[in-house]
Design an enzyme around this catalytic site. Structure first.
Site, PDB file in Angstrom:
ATOM      1  CG  HIS A  56      -2.156  -0.763   1.091  1.00 24.60           C
ATOM      2  ND1 HIS A  56      -3.070  -0.533   0.082  1.00 24.60           N
ATOM      3  CD2 HIS A  56      -2.662  -1.792   1.835  1.00 24.60           C
ATOM      4  CE1 HIS A  56      -4.084  -1.375   0.213  1.00 24.60           C
ATOM      5  NE2 HIS A  56      -3.858  -2.151   1.256  1.00 24.60           N
ATOM      6  CB  CYS A 111       1.585   2.784  -6.345  1.00 27.36           C
ATOM      7  SG  CYS A 111       0.361   2.858  -5.020  1.00 27.36           S
TER       8      CYS A 111
END
Length: 230
Positions: free
Chosen positions: A111, A146
């Site tokens: 995450h 990300c």
């Protein structure tokens, strides 16, 4: 990680010397995969990402398992858990004693999120962070996830034409002479240029229906037509 073509040193505006790496020296890797098992944040494929990448770099790029550190929350895969303390400690180990022409490979699968930018260096006012397995009480690790449009806050980011985007800030205090890049599509085509690698990766994800847009960034200007190696 860099090109096989031009190895002559260059000097940046700040007098920092760098050179393209041949990646013929020591090869070290740190692979982090977190599934957050048993939590509301649980993911499914992050540990598998690490296993697949470890197989890829050992079989195709000459990395030895003895020089690869794996951090996952699957005890059958790794003894070291991907806690904040362990990740930071292993990042320091990864770069310890690094010399010209070494290859240092880092992969994080897990995450990521954004938090308020406290030092004013982000255009959108948000810092990108990754979430260690113990982030709920140990906190995040800044600028490596990300959501990061300029991966690792590196100075130069490249568009699909291989040219540096206007968002590069030459006065960014976080600039470093490190030679960093990210690889994904090399499994199908091991020999390709930086720009081909970027565009091929984007095409693969788009074809599979993913909304993420991979980015290529570096701490110094690079010739994106040169062959990418790790």
């Amino acid at each position: 990680m860099s090109s096989t073509d031009n190895f002559s040193p260059a000097v940046t505006g700040e007098g920092v010397q760098w050179a393209y790496s041949t990646c013929t020296g020591n090869k070290k890797a740190l692979l982090i995969g977190i599934n957050y098992v048993g939590t509301f944040n649980e993911l499914q494929g992050c540990v598998n990402d690490v296993l697949n990448l470890r197989k890829f770099i050992t079989e195709r790029w000459g990395y030895d398992n003895s020089n690869i550190v794996t951090l996952t929350d699957d005890k059958k895969v790794s003894k070291l858990a991907p806690t904040k303390a362990n990740i930071l400690a292993q990042l320091k180990e990864l770069v310890k004693g690094a010399q010209q022409n070494d290859a240092l490979f880092l992969c994080y699968s897990g995450h990521g999120t954004q938090i308020r930018d406290e030092d004013g260096n982000e255009i959108d006012g948000e810092d990108e962070v990754i979430c260690p397995v113990d982030f709920e009480h140990a906190g995040y690790i800044d600028d490596d996830c990300c959501n990061s449009g300029s991966a690792l806050d590196l100075l130069y980011m490249y568009g699909p034409d291989g040219k540096i985007l206007d968002s590069a800030n030459p006065d960014d205090p976080k600039k470093s002479p490190a030679d960093v890049a990210f690889v994904d599509a090399l499994t199908k085509q091991p020999e390709q240029s930086y720009i081909d690698m970027l565009n091929n990766t984007r095409k693969i994800l788009e074809k599979k229906g993913y909304t993420q847009i991979p980015q290529l960034s570096s701490s110094h200007p690079i010739d994106t037509r040169l062959q990418f190696i790790i």
